[in-house]
Design a protein around this motif. Structure first.
Motif, PDB file in Angstrom:
ATOM      1  N   SER A  29       0.826  -1.206   0.000  1.00  0.00           N
ATOM      2  CA  SER A  29       0.000   0.000   0.000  1.00  0.00           C
ATOM      3  C   SER A  29       0.864   1.261   0.000  1.00  0.00           C
ATOM      4  N   ASP A  71      -4.935   6.844   2.196  1.00  0.00           N
ATOM      5  CA  ASP A  71      -6.254   6.311   2.492  1.00  0.00           C
ATOM      6  C   ASP A  71      -7.320   7.151   1.781  1.00  0.00           C
ATOM      7  N   ARG A 127     -12.985   1.498  -6.806  1.00  0.00           N
ATOM      8  CA  ARG A 127     -12.102   0.776  -5.906  1.00  0.00           C
ATOM      9  C   ARG A 127     -11.034   0.025  -6.712  1.00  0.00           C
ATOM     10  N   ILE A 128     -11.507  -0.661  -7.761  1.00  0.00           N
ATOM     11  CA  ILE A 128     -10.570  -1.430  -8.594  1.00  0.00           C
ATOM     12  C   ILE A 128      -9.522  -0.497  -9.194  1.00  0.00           C
ATOM     13  N   GLU A 148      -7.219   0.919  -6.371  1.00  0.00           N
ATOM     14  CA  GLU A 148      -6.372  -0.116  -5.763  1.00  0.00           C
ATOM     15  C   GLU A 148      -5.263  -0.553  -6.713  1.00  0.00           C
ATOM     16  N   SER A 149      -5.523  -0.377  -8.013  1.00  0.00           N
ATOM     17  CA  SER A 149      -4.481  -0.731  -8.978  1.00  0.00           C
ATOM     18  C   SER A 149      -3.240   0.131  -8.778  1.00  0.00           C
ATOM     19  N   LYS A 150      -3.436   1.314  -8.192  1.00  0.00           N
ATOM     20  CA  LYS A 150      -2.281   2.175  -7.909  1.00  0.00           C
ATOM     21  C   LYS A 150      -1.934   2.144  -6.418  1.00  0.00           C
ATOM     22  N   ASP A 151      -2.359   1.077  -5.781  1.00  0.00           N
ATOM     23  CA  ASP A 151      -1.976   0.796  -4.405  1.00  0.00           C
ATOM     24  C   ASP A 151      -2.485   1.797  -3.373  1.00  0.00           C
ATOM     25  N   THR A 155      -5.134   2.749  -0.444  1.00  0.00           N
ATOM     26  CA  THR A 155      -6.024   2.024   0.458  1.00  0.00           C
ATOM     27  C   THR A 155      -7.408   2.638   0.300  1.00  0.00           C
ATOM     28  N   VAL A 156      -8.373   1.824  -0.036  1.00  0.00           N
ATOM     29  CA  VAL A 156      -9.707   2.364  -0.321  1.00  0.00           C
ATOM     30  C   VAL A 156     -10.704   1.863   0.723  1.00  0.00           C
ATOM     31  N   ARG A 157     -11.382   2.831   1.302  1.00  0.00           N
ATOM     32  CA  ARG A 157     -12.532   2.484   2.141  1.00  0.00           C
ATOM     33  C   ARG A 157     -13.757   3.045   1.450  1.00  0.00           C
ATOM     34  N   TYR A 194      -7.975  -2.489 -15.996  1.00  0.00           N
ATOM     35  CA  TYR A 194      -7.744  -2.585 -14.550  1.00  0.00           C
ATOM     36  C   TYR A 194      -8.142  -3.944 -13.999  1.00  0.00           C
TER      37      TYR A 194
END
Lengths: 138, 621
Positions: A2, A6, A21-22, A25-28, A30-32, B416
Motif C-alpha cells: 500500500s 487512504d 475501488r478497482i 487499488e491498482s495504484k496501491d 487504500t480504499v474504504r 484494470y
C-alpha cells in the motif's frame, strides 16, 4: 504494498464504488467506502482519510453537498480534499442554472469535480496530483 | 342610495342631453325663422296685404340673435363644457327672446285672434323638455299673463289694434265683452294642458333613463370585476411555483372584492390542521399561528367539509379558535369558501372586511366563482409540478445505472481487471459510446422539457442580437479552426433594440451555428449574416458547404427526434432535438425559419425574428 494513502469513497451505487475501488487499488491506494453520507461521516470519524471521493445525489438530491458543508465547517476535517463526483454540467443544462444559484453564490465546499461516469485515467491523475499536494508541506 | 360617482354620472348624462337640445333648438330656429321670412314674402308678392316690414324686422332679429346663440353655444361647449348652469341660463335666454319676438309677431297679426298664437304652445313644450317642470309652468303663466296684458293694452288704447292676418277687412275687436274671453281662456287652457302633459311625460322618461343608467352602472361594475377576474386567472397561470401563484390569488382577490385582506389556508398532510399558505392585507401577528386545529374551529371544519361560510358580524365567538385575534385585527365580517379539487377540499379561501354585513348575495356568488378558479389553478400547477418532479426522478433513475454501466466498462477498457485483446477492446469502446449516446438522449429530453417550460415563463429584456451572435460565433470558432472551416460573418450592429430573452436567442444561434460546424467537412465554409429586415425584424442567415439535407428529409427536419441518415453517419451522438428546440423558440418569439438545401452542396437556414415579440408573450408586470 500500500502507498499508505487512504481514500474514502462515499457513493450509493455499489457498482460505481466497485469500479472506483478497482481503479484506485491498482495504484496501491487504500480504499474504504460508504454507501451514504451518514455512514461516510462515521468512517471519517473512525479515521481521517487523505482524500474523499463524494457523490452528490444519494438518498436526497444534495446529500453529498450537505456532507461537504458539514466537513468544511468542522476545523478538524476542513482540510481533507474532496473530489465531488457529479453529473453537474449535465444537471446545469437540465435544470437551468437557477437551481444552483443559491450554491453558486456561496463559497464552494469542495475544489475538485469529476464528471460522471468517471474516466479512470483522469481519476488517477487527479487523485495523484491532489495527494502530491497534500504531501507538500505548506 | 346614490353617492358621489353615481350622482355625478347621472348629472353628466342629463347635462349632455341639455347641451344637445340647446344646439338642436338653434338649428330649428334657422329653419323656423327662414321659412317664415320666405312665406311672408311669397304672400306679400302674391298680392296679400300683410304688415311685411314689422314681420320681417322681427324675423331678421331672430336670425340675428340665433347667430349670436350659435357662437355663444360653441364657446360654452369649448370652455365650460362641464358646467350645467351656463347652459340653463342659455336655455332661458333663448326661450325668453323667442317668446318676445313671437309676441311681436302676434301683436302685428291680430293679437288674441292671431293665427300665430298657436306657436306659443311649441315654446312651452320646449321649456318643458329643456328645463325643470317649475320653469315650464312659470313660462306657461308668463305667456298667459303676457297675452292678457296685450289685450288690456289694446283695450285701453295704449297699443293700437292691428288687423287679423289675411282678414284685413274684419275688425273683430270688441273688448269688454265676453267675446274676447273665449279665445283667451281657450289659449290659457291649451298652454296649461301642454305644460302638464310635457312635464309629466318628461318626469316618467327621466325615471326610466335613471333606471337605465343604474343598469348600465351595474353592468360596468360586473364588467370591471370580470375583467379583473380574467387578469387574475391569467396571472395565476403564469406562475411556476405554488407560493407565487397563491400570492397573486390573494392580492387579486383583495383588490377585486374591494376588501381589507385575503388569505389562503391549506390543509396539512395530517388533514386535521390548516396553515396560512398565502396572506394579503393582514398583519403578521394574525397569520403567524403555526396551525389551526380544525377540530377546535367549527367554522373551518364546516368549510373544509364543503359548505361556504359568510360571517356578517364577528360576535359568535364560539366559532373560532382565536376569536380575540380576529377582533384585534379589525375584522368585522368575512367570507370563506372551500378550495375544492374534485371531491375533496384542499384548503380555504377567505376575504376579510372591516365592515359588518359587508358581503351580499352577489359578492358570495362572485367569490364562489373566484374560489373555484383559484382551486383549479392550484390543482393545475400542482399536477404539473408533480409531472416535472416525476420526469426528473425518472431521468435520475435511468441515468444512475447508465453511469454505473459506463464506470464498469471504463474500468474494463482501462485494463484494470486484466488485459483485453483488440477486438474485445474495440467492441467495449463502441458499447461505451452507445451508452453515452443514450445518456445524451436522456439529457436532451429533459432539456427539451425544461426549454419548453422556460419559454412560457421567460422574462423579456432589451437585447443586442449582434452581440449575442458574436459571442456564439466566438464559442465555435476554435472548433471550426480545428476542422479547417472558415467562418465568414457579416453582422450588422443592431444595438440594444430587441425585446427578447438572451437564453432563447442563444438557443437559436448556438444550435444553428453548431450544426453548421458539425456537418461541414474539412476546409468548408460557413457564412453567417445578421441584418435588419425592414424596421421591425432581424434577419439571421447561416449557410454552409456541408453535407446538405435531401429534399424528402427537409419537411421532417423540425419534427421530433428526426435525424437524417447522412447526419448520423457524421455525428453519432446527436439526438435530433436541436432543430425542434430552434423551431419551438422561433415560433414562440413570433418569427419564422426556412431551410434550403442540396445534398452534398450545403444548407442555408433563414430565420426572421420580430424586434418585439407578439403581445401575448409579454409576462405580466
Amino acid at each position: 504494498m500500500s502507498t499508505g494513502r487512504d481514500i474514502l469513497i462515499i457513493e450509493d451505487d455499489r457498482d460505481v464504488v466497485n469500479s472506483l475501488r478497482i481503479i484506485l487499488e491498482s495504484k496501491d491506494f487504500t480504499v474504504r467506502y460508504a454507501y451514504n453520507g451518514k455512514e461516510g461521516y462515521a468512517k471519517i470519524k473512525e479515521k481521517t482519510p487523505d482524500l474523499i471521493i463524494l457523490d452528490v445525489m444519494m438518498s436526497t438530491d444534495t446529500e453529498g453537498f450537505d456532507l461537504a458543508y458539514k466537513l468544511r465547517d468542522d476545523p478538524q476535517y476542513r482540510n481533507i480534499p474532496i473530489i465531488l463526483e457529479t453529473g453537474f454540467t449535465q444537471k446545469m443544462a437540465e435544470d437551468g442554472p437557477e437551481r444552483f444559484q443559491h450554491i453558486l453564490g456561496e463559497s464552494w465546499p469542495v475544489s475538485y469535480f469529476m464528471e460522471k461516469p468517471v474516466d479512470p485515467e483522469k481519476l488517477l491523475s487527479t487523485v495523484q496530483s491532489i495527494i502530491k499536494g497534500v504531501d507538500t508541506p505548506c | 342610495m346614490k353617492v358621489g360617482y353615481d350622482l355625478v354620472k347621472e348629472q353628466l348624462f342629463f347635462r349632455q342631453e341639455l347641451k344637445e337640445r340647446v344646439f338642436w333648438f338653434i338649428h330649428l330656429r334657422w329653419i323656423g325663422a327662414g321659412t317664415a321670412i320666405a312665406i311672408t314674402w311669397a304672400a306679400y308678392l302674391g298680392g296679400q296685404s300683410l304688415p311685411i316690414l314689422p314681420l320681417n324686422i322681427a324675423l331678421v332679429f331672430i336670425l340675428f340673435y340665433n347667430t349670436i346663440f350659435l357662437y355663444i353655444g360653441k364657446r360654452l361647449e369649448a370652455f365650460r363644457p362641464r358646467e350645467v348652469r351656463p347652459f340653463t341660463v342659455f336655455a332661458h335666454t333663448q326661450i325668453s327672446l323667442d317668446l318676445l319676438c313671437l309676441y311681436t309677431l302676434i301683436y302685428f297679426t291680430g293679437g288674441v285672434y292671431s293665427p300665430l298664437l298657436i306657436f306659443v304652445i311649441f315654446h312651452i313644450i320646449l321649456a318643458g323638455i329643456l328645463l325643470p317642470p317649475l320653469s315650464c309652468y312659470l313660462y306657461g303663466a308668463l305667456v298667459i299673463a303676457a297675452l292678457g296684458g296685450l289685450v288690456v293694452l289694446q283695450d285701453t288704447g295704449i297699443l293700437p289694434l292691428k288687423p287679423v292676418l289675411f282678414q284685413i277687412h274684419l275688425l273683430h275687436y270688441r273688448y269688454g265683452s265676453s267675446g274676447i274671453s273665449i279665445p283667451y281662456l281657450t289659449f290659457a287652457a291649451a298652454i296649461l294642458i301642454s305644460a302638464f302633459l310635457i312635464t309629466s311625460v318628461k318626469v316618467s322618461l327621466r325615471t326610466k333613463a335613471r333606471s337605465l343608467l343604474d343598469v348600465s352602472h351595474e353592468l360596468d361594475l360586473i364588467n370591471t370585476k370580470l375583467t379583473a377576474l380574467y387578469e387574475m386567472v391569467k396571472e395565476m397561470g403564469s406562475h411556476s411555483d405554488l407560493k407565487g401563484l397563491m400570492d397573486s390569488a390573494t392580492r387579486y382577490a383583495t383588490r377585486i372584492m374591494g376588501v381589507k385582506g385575503c388569505s389562503i389556508k391549506l390543509l396539512n398532510e395530517d388533514k386535521r390542521t390548516l396553515r396560512f399558505a398565502s396572506v394579503y392585507g393582514l398583519s403578521r401577528d394574525y397569520t403567524s399561528k403555526e396551525s389551526i386545529d380544525i377540530e377546535k374551529s367549527p367554522i373551518n371544519l364546516r368549510i373544509i367539509q364543503g359548505s361556504p361560510y359568510s360571517i356578517s358580524h364577528i360576535d359568535e365567538k364560539d366559532y373560532f379558535q382565536y376569536p380575540e385575534d380576529i377582533l384585534k385585527e379589525g375584522i368585522a365580517s368575512m367570507l370563506c369558501f372551500p378550495l375544492r379539487a374534485e371531491e375533496d377540499s384542499t384548503g380555504i379561501l377567505c376575504v376579510y372586511s372591516d365592515k359588518t354585513y359587508r358581503f351580499d348575495e352577489e359578492d358570495t356568488k362572485f367569490f364562489s366563482l373566484m374560489t373555484d378558479l383559484t382551486a383549479m389553478a392550484i390543482e393545475n400547477l400542482q399536477s404539473s409540478l408533480a409531472r416535472s418532479w416525476f420526469t426528473k426522478k425518472a431521468v435520475h433513475q435511468i441515468r444512475s445505472p447508465l453511469n454505473a454501466i459506463r464506470s464498469m466498462l471504463k474500468t474494463v477498457i482501462g485494463g484494470y481487471v486484466g488485459g483485453l485483446n483488440e477486438k474485445q477492446k474495440e467492441l467495449l469502446i463502441r458499447t461505451d459510446r452507445r451508452a453515452e449516446l443514450l445518456g445524451n438522449l436522456i439529457s436532451d429530453i429533459l432539456r427539451f422539457d425544461h426549454d419548453i417550460k422556460a419559454i412560457k415563463r421567460i422574462k423579456f429584456l432589451g437585447l443586442n442580437p449582434s452581440m449575442i451572435l458574436k459571442q456564439v460565433v466566438q464559442l465555435y470558432q476554435s472548433e471550426a479552426i480545428e476542422k479547417g472551416i472558415e467562418f465568414k460573418t457579416e453582422i450588422e450592429e443592431i444595438g440594444n433594440t430587441m425585446i427578447g430573452n438572451q437564453e432563447l436567442l442563444d438557443e437559436i444561434f448556438s444550435n444553428l451555428v453548431s450544426n453548421a460546424v458539425k456537418y461541414t467537412p474539412r476546409d468548408g465554409l460557413v457564412r453567417i449574416n445578421l441584418s435588419m429586415k425592414g424596421e421591425n425584424h432581424i434577419l439571421f442567415e447561416i449557410s454552409d458547404t456541408g453535407i446538405g439535407i435531401s429534399q424528402e428529409d427537409i419537411p421532417r427536419l423540425f419534427t421530433e427526434f428526426f435525424r437524417a441518415d447522412n447526419a448520423k453517419a457524421i455525428e453519432e451522438n446527436g439526438t435530433g432535438l436541436g432543430l425542434i428546440i430552434v423551431k419551438e423558440v422561433v415560433d414562440r418569439l413570433g418569427g419564422s425559419i426556412d431551410v434550403e438545401s442540396k445534398i452534398g452542396e450545403g444548407t442555408r437556414f433563414t430565420c426572421i425574428l420580430p424586434l418585439s415579440p407578439p403581445l401575448r408573450l409579454y409576462p405580466k408586470g
